[in-house]
Design a protein around this motif. Structure first.
Motif, PDB file in Angstrom:
ATOM      1  N   GLN A 129       7.536   4.997  67.543  1.00 38.40           N
ATOM      2  CA  GLN A 129       7.056   3.879  66.611  1.00 38.40           C
ATOM      3  C   GLN A 129       6.377   3.083  67.285  1.00 38.40           C
ATOM      4  OE1 GLN A 129      10.488   1.925  64.725  1.00 38.40           O
ATOM      5  NE2 GLN A 129       8.971   0.295  63.911  1.00 38.40           N
ATOM      6  N   LEU A 130       5.252   2.349  67.073  1.00 38.80           N
ATOM      7  CA  LEU A 130       4.508   1.418  67.619  1.00 38.80           C
ATOM      8  C   LEU A 130       4.801  -0.034  67.100  1.00 38.80           C
ATOM      9  CD1 LEU A 130       2.868   4.164  66.932  1.00 38.80           C
ATOM     10  CD2 LEU A 130       0.861   2.714  67.342  1.00 38.80           C
ATOM     11  N   GLY A 131       4.785  -0.978  67.905  1.00 40.28           N
ATOM     12  CA  GLY A 131       4.865  -2.325  67.520  1.00 40.28           C
ATOM     13  C   GLY A 131       5.001  -3.150  68.772  1.00 40.28           C
ATOM     14  N   LEU A 132       5.787  -4.355  68.672  1.00 37.70           N
ATOM     15  CA  LEU A 132       5.823  -5.559  69.521  1.00 37.70           C
ATOM     16  C   LEU A 132       7.016  -5.461  70.678  1.00 37.70           C
ATOM     17  CD1 LEU A 132       4.607  -8.701  67.766  1.00 37.70           C
ATOM     18  CD2 LEU A 132       3.191  -7.328  69.112  1.00 37.70           C
ATOM     19  N   SER A 133       7.004  -5.324  71.812  1.00 40.09           N
ATOM     20  CA  SER A 133       8.189  -5.446  72.645  1.00 40.09           C
ATOM     21  C   SER A 133       8.710  -6.691  72.703  1.00 40.09           C
ATOM     22  CB  SER A 133       7.500  -4.961  74.152  1.00 40.09           C
ATOM     23  OG  SER A 133       8.499  -5.180  75.135  1.00 40.09           O
ATOM     24  N   CYS A 134      10.045  -6.850  72.707  1.00 35.22           N
ATOM     25  CA  CYS A 134      10.560  -8.261  72.779  1.00 35.22           C
ATOM     26  C   CYS A 134      10.660  -8.527  74.527  1.00 35.22           C
ATOM     27  CB  CYS A 134      12.180  -8.254  72.174  1.00 35.22           C
ATOM     28  SG  CYS A 134      12.988  -6.778  73.240  1.00 35.22           S
ATOM     29  N   GLU A 135      10.183  -7.705  75.218  1.00 37.71           N
ATOM     30  CA  GLU A 135      10.391  -8.094  76.729  1.00 37.71           C
ATOM     31  C   GLU A 135       9.215  -8.399  77.439  1.00 37.71           C
ATOM     32  OE1 GLU A 135      12.892  -5.266  78.966  1.00 37.71           O
ATOM     33  OE2 GLU A 135      13.491  -4.677  77.004  1.00 37.71           O
ATOM     34  N   LYS A 136       8.003  -8.280  76.399  1.00 35.25           N
ATOM     35  CA  LYS A 136       6.539  -8.823  77.074  1.00 35.25           C
ATOM     36  C   LYS A 136       6.088  -9.934  76.147  1.00 35.25           C
ATOM     37  CE  LYS A 136       5.202  -3.875  77.666  1.00 35.25           C
ATOM     38  NZ  LYS A 136       4.274  -2.855  77.265  1.00 35.25           N
ATOM     39  N   ASP A 137       4.976 -10.562  76.667  1.00 38.92           N
ATOM     40  CA  ASP A 137       4.511 -11.781  76.089  1.00 38.92           C
ATOM     41  C   ASP A 137       3.772 -11.140  74.788  1.00 38.92           C
ATOM     42  OD1 ASP A 137       5.234 -13.463  78.023  1.00 38.92           O
ATOM     43  OD2 ASP A 137       3.440 -13.513  79.145  1.00 38.92           O
ATOM     44  N   SER A 138       4.060 -11.867  73.661  1.00 39.28           N
ATOM     45  CA  SER A 138       3.599 -11.289  72.482  1.00 39.28           C
ATOM     46  C   SER A 138       2.849 -12.409  71.598  1.00 39.28           C
ATOM     47  CB  SER A 138       4.749 -10.846  71.485  1.00 39.28           C
ATOM     48  OG  SER A 138       5.557  -9.877  72.095  1.00 39.28           O
ATOM     49  N   PRO A 139       1.583 -12.496  71.890  1.00 38.92           N
ATOM     50  CA  PRO A 139       0.950 -13.436  71.240  1.00 38.92           C
ATOM     51  C   PRO A 139       0.749 -13.397  69.643  1.00 38.92           C
ATOM     52  CG  PRO A 139      -0.811 -12.014  72.393  1.00 38.92           C
ATOM     53  CD  PRO A 139       0.696 -11.791  72.930  1.00 38.92           C
ATOM     54  N   GLY A 140       0.889 -12.167  69.453  1.00 41.67           N
ATOM     55  CA  GLY A 140       0.971 -11.797  67.782  1.00 41.67           C
ATOM     56  C   GLY A 140       2.186 -11.863  67.107  1.00 41.67           C
ATOM     57  N   ALA A 141       3.155 -12.536  67.911  1.00 37.25           N
ATOM     58  CA  ALA A 141       4.516 -12.795  67.033  1.00 37.25           C
ATOM     59  C   ALA A 141       4.451 -13.448  66.040  1.00 37.25           C
ATOM     60  CB  ALA A 141       5.474 -12.999  68.074  1.00 37.25           C
ATOM     61  N   SER A 142       3.705 -14.085  65.928  1.00 34.38           N
ATOM     62  CA  SER A 142       3.515 -15.106  64.364  1.00 34.38           C
ATOM     63  C   SER A 142       2.377 -14.346  63.518  1.00 34.38           C
ATOM     64  CB  SER A 142       3.500 -16.843  64.772  1.00 34.38           C
ATOM     65  OG  SER A 142       3.111 -17.264  63.510  1.00 34.38           O
ATOM     66  N   ILE A 143       1.869 -15.150  62.564  1.00 34.61           N
ATOM     67  CA  ILE A 143       0.629 -14.694  61.802  1.00 34.61           C
ATOM     68  C   ILE A 143      -0.548 -14.569  62.363  1.00 34.61           C
ATOM     69  CG2 ILE A 143       2.276 -14.908  59.637  1.00 34.61           C
ATOM     70  CD1 ILE A 143       0.264 -17.581  59.325  1.00 34.61           C
ATOM     71  N   TRP A 144      -1.556 -13.965  61.978  1.00 36.21           N
ATOM     72  CA  TRP A 144      -2.612 -13.896  62.331  1.00 36.21           C
ATOM     73  C   TRP A 144      -3.584 -13.799  61.314  1.00 36.21           C
ATOM     74  CZ3 TRP A 144      -7.146 -10.884  62.123  1.00 36.21           C
ATOM     75  CH2 TRP A 144      -8.325 -11.044  63.072  1.00 36.21           C
ATOM     76  N   LYS A 145      -4.730 -14.911  61.300  1.00 34.86           N
ATOM     77  CA  LYS A 145      -5.818 -15.026  60.178  1.00 34.86           C
ATOM     78  C   LYS A 145      -6.813 -14.438  60.543  1.00 34.86           C
ATOM     79  CE  LYS A 145      -3.574 -19.090  58.367  1.00 34.86           C
ATOM     80  NZ  LYS A 145      -3.710 -20.681  58.091  1.00 34.86           N
ATOM     81  N   SER A 146      -7.627 -13.699  59.558  1.00 33.16           N
ATOM     82  CA  SER A 146      -8.866 -13.119  59.838  1.00 33.16           C
ATOM     83  C   SER A 146     -10.088 -13.999  60.180  1.00 33.16           C
ATOM     84  CB  SER A 146      -9.271 -12.213  58.736  1.00 33.16           C
ATOM     85  OG  SER A 146     -10.314 -11.552  58.891  1.00 33.16           O
ATOM     86  N   ALA A 147     -10.922 -13.674  60.879  1.00 33.91           N
ATOM     87  CA  ALA A 147     -11.945 -14.493  61.448  1.00 33.91           C
ATOM     88  C   ALA A 147     -12.664 -14.704  60.299  1.00 33.91           C
ATOM     89  CB  ALA A 147     -12.931 -13.913  62.603  1.00 33.91           C
ATOM     90  N   ARG A 148     -13.110 -13.613  59.123  1.00 37.60           N
ATOM     91  CA  ARG A 148     -13.669 -13.571  58.069  1.00 37.60           C
ATOM     92  C   ARG A 148     -13.441 -14.882  57.040  1.00 37.60           C
ATOM     93  NH1 ARG A 148     -14.194  -8.511  55.071  1.00 37.60           N
ATOM     94  NH2 ARG A 148     -15.821  -9.689  53.947  1.00 37.60           N
ATOM     95  N   SER A 149     -11.806 -14.913  56.996  1.00 35.78           N
ATOM     96  CA  SER A 149     -11.419 -15.895  55.962  1.00 35.78           C
ATOM     97  C   SER A 149     -10.009 -16.153  56.460  1.00 35.78           C
ATOM     98  CB  SER A 149     -11.246 -15.437  54.694  1.00 35.78           C
ATOM     99  OG  SER A 149     -10.689 -16.333  53.747  1.00 35.78           O
TER     100      SER A 149
END
Length: 527
Positions: A455-475
């Motif tokens: 399984q791919l994802g976010l580790s709880c033990e690493k800094d995770s800048p993507g842990a909140s929402i992310w908005k596209s640069a297009r909109s």
């Protein structure tokens, strides 16, 4: 029936994973026009729960279309059995197997949200009981052992002062050091008295060094303590800053909903069940659901245009208009500039065992419930013969009381932070050693079926800048949820991400106190 293109949607949610389904729940009373689509024929996304046949279809689909889900290297092993064999698989739908099993701590942010939104009545929670740790035979043990000796290799980890004092395997001196550590992490300076809380510098130490230098906790207790944090790294590779708050969470959750346990699991399929409850709430609120259909393209209005809607093309060729579109990177097209936020992979397995493994599920306190789940931890050194730098393997064992398998069987969910074949070898070894501890019993267990995957994802033990929402640069109207957390416990950051997405959609109408806080609809609608 009115075409989807005839409606100007406030939001299109793509994917029915848990994050998207909780957003659907949050929007279910908003009055917004919500379309919820999923490319799959089932609900749940990365948290889906499958029968045996559905699992086989899922594996076949991923092998034909890799990269479409946060999973890879999928395979199934089924033990060959004769028709008259006593130990064999039941029919396909006798099983409900979760792709992303996790514990839910009593102090988790998820539970208050389910209560305030009133959907908790449609869910059934069960207790997770003991934490067990495996210790292999010593070098001197070179002769066959009795079953009683082998079973003793699974040791119940003490989770309270009472457990520590009752544990004869811990020396009196070690007990004093353990109590000092527990008193320290539970200390509240506002209560007065001696403030022995750790300094910031201490918390930056590796957890093993922190235990030794500050509390003189003997090394043989480092792995048991670390397992209470559910860290997927060794004590030497885990910081005290990560482990200490999570051990405090574990201890502080015990007794909240009943004596002797501090974490829960959701009956009938874990996160998939919660996801479906969220989707049902939106459907009751007027949302529209379409499975087997995904978003092929997203067209953003030109700069300076008065157009406020995104134009979405669905996989059946239909074009629709929506103010917002929300999903994960696996649910929205690449042209929407989806983020690459995956920072870790774990090897996982789901194993069906021919025994109830009943002795793993004792009541953990007088008057407490019989648990439906338990945790078995294998320190890395017990599987690889190393010196302690290897990551541990966690096995979450679910009894048939969860509704996930027939009576007389159980489901073992394995996880280790080593992806690929190496990780699967560690998982196989852990499951094998677990079953060996029951060798010679009247109900000697065998493996009937195993699903293996990464399984791919976010580790709880690493800094995770993507842990909140992310908005596209297009909109900024194209909103992404982070990849799934690879934590063994429910990651409360998901609630934060759902709230952020809800605020983005609601705009000026959003009020913090109104997030997932609803009045009763009435008996008929709630049913």
């Amino acid at each position: 029936m009115e075409s989807l293109s005839d409606t100007e949607w406030d939001i299109v949610i793509s994917g029915t994973g848990l994050a998207q389904s909780l957003l659907a729940l949050a929007l279910s009373r908003s009055g917004k026009k919500v379309l919820h689509v999923d490319k799959n024929p089932y609900y749940g996304g990365p948290e889906a729960a499958f029968s045996l046949q559905e699992a086989e279809e899922w594996v076949d689909r991923l092998k034909k279309e890799p990269g479409q889900e946060p999973f890879e290297e999928v395979s199934i092993y089924s033990c060959p059995t004769s028709p008259d064999a006593e130990k064999k698989l039941s029919f396909s739908r006798a099983y409900t197997l979760s792709l992303s099993p996790y514990l839910i701590y009593s102090r988790s942010k998820l539970l208050p949200s389910l209560v305030s939104s009133k959907v908790y009545r449609q869910l059934e929670f069960q207790a997770v009981g003991s934490w067990w740790i495996y210790s292999g035979p010593t070098a001197a043990e070179d002769t066959p052992q009795s079953n009683a000796d082998v079973s003793a290799r699974l040791h119940r980890i003490p989770s309270s002062r009472e457990d520590i004092f009752a544990d004869d395997s811990i020396s009196v001196k070690a007990k004093r050091m353990l109590i000092k550590f527990l008193r320290n992490i539970s200390h509240n300076p506002q209560d007065g008295g001696d403030d022995s809380s750790a300094s910031e510098e201490d918390l930056d130490l590796p957890f093993a060094e922190y235990l030794t230098s500050r509390f003189q906790v003997p090394s043989e207790l480092h792995d048991p303590l670390l397992s209470l944090s559910l860290s997927q790294s060794s004590p030497q590779q885990t910081s005290a800053r990560f482990a200490v708050p999570r051990i405090k969470r574990h201890l502080g959750s015990i007794g909240v909903f009943g004596p002797g346990f501090g974490s829960l699991l959701t009956k009938w399929g874990g996160g998939s069940e919660i996801a479906q409850v969220g989707c049902r709430a939106l459907a009751v609120g007027g949302g529209v659901y379409v499975l087997n259909r995904d978003i092929q393209s997203v067209e953003v209005p030109d700069d300076g245009s008065q157009e406020t809607f995104l134009r979405l093309k669905l996989s059946d060729g239909e074009s629709i208009r929506s103010k917002f579109v929300v999903g994960s990177r696996w649910d929205l097209p690449a042209e929407a500039e989806r983020p690459e936020l995956v920072n870790a992979k774990v090897a996982r397995c789901i194993t069906i065992v021919s025994s109830s493994l009943k002795s793993l599920f004792p009541a953990t306190a007088e008057g407490g419930p019989i648990p439906a789940g338990t945790v078995v931890v294998f320190p890395g050194k017990e599987l690889s013969g190393g010196q302690g730098a290897e990551p541990p393997v966690y096995l979450l064992v679910h009894s048939s009381d969860t509704g996930e398998c027939p009576d007389g069987q159980c489901v073992v969910y394995g996880s280790v932070s080593v992806p690929g074949d190496e990780g699967q070898s560690l998982l196989d070894a852990a499951v094998s050693k677990l079953l060996q501890t029951f060798a010679g019993s009247d109900d000697e267990p065998v493996v009937l079926w195993t699903l293996r995957y990464t399984q791919l994802g976010l580790s709880c033990e690493k800094d995770s800048p993507g842990a909140s929402i992310w908005k596209s640069a297009r909109s900024d109207r194209i909103v992404y949820f982070p990849p799934p957390s690879l934590d063994i416990a429910f990651d409360d950051r998901m609630i934060d991400a759902v709230k952020a997405a809800w605020k983005a959609v609601m705009g000026e109408e959003a009020r913090d106190e109104e997030f997932m806080t609803f009045e009763d609809r009435g008996p008929s609608l709630d049913e």
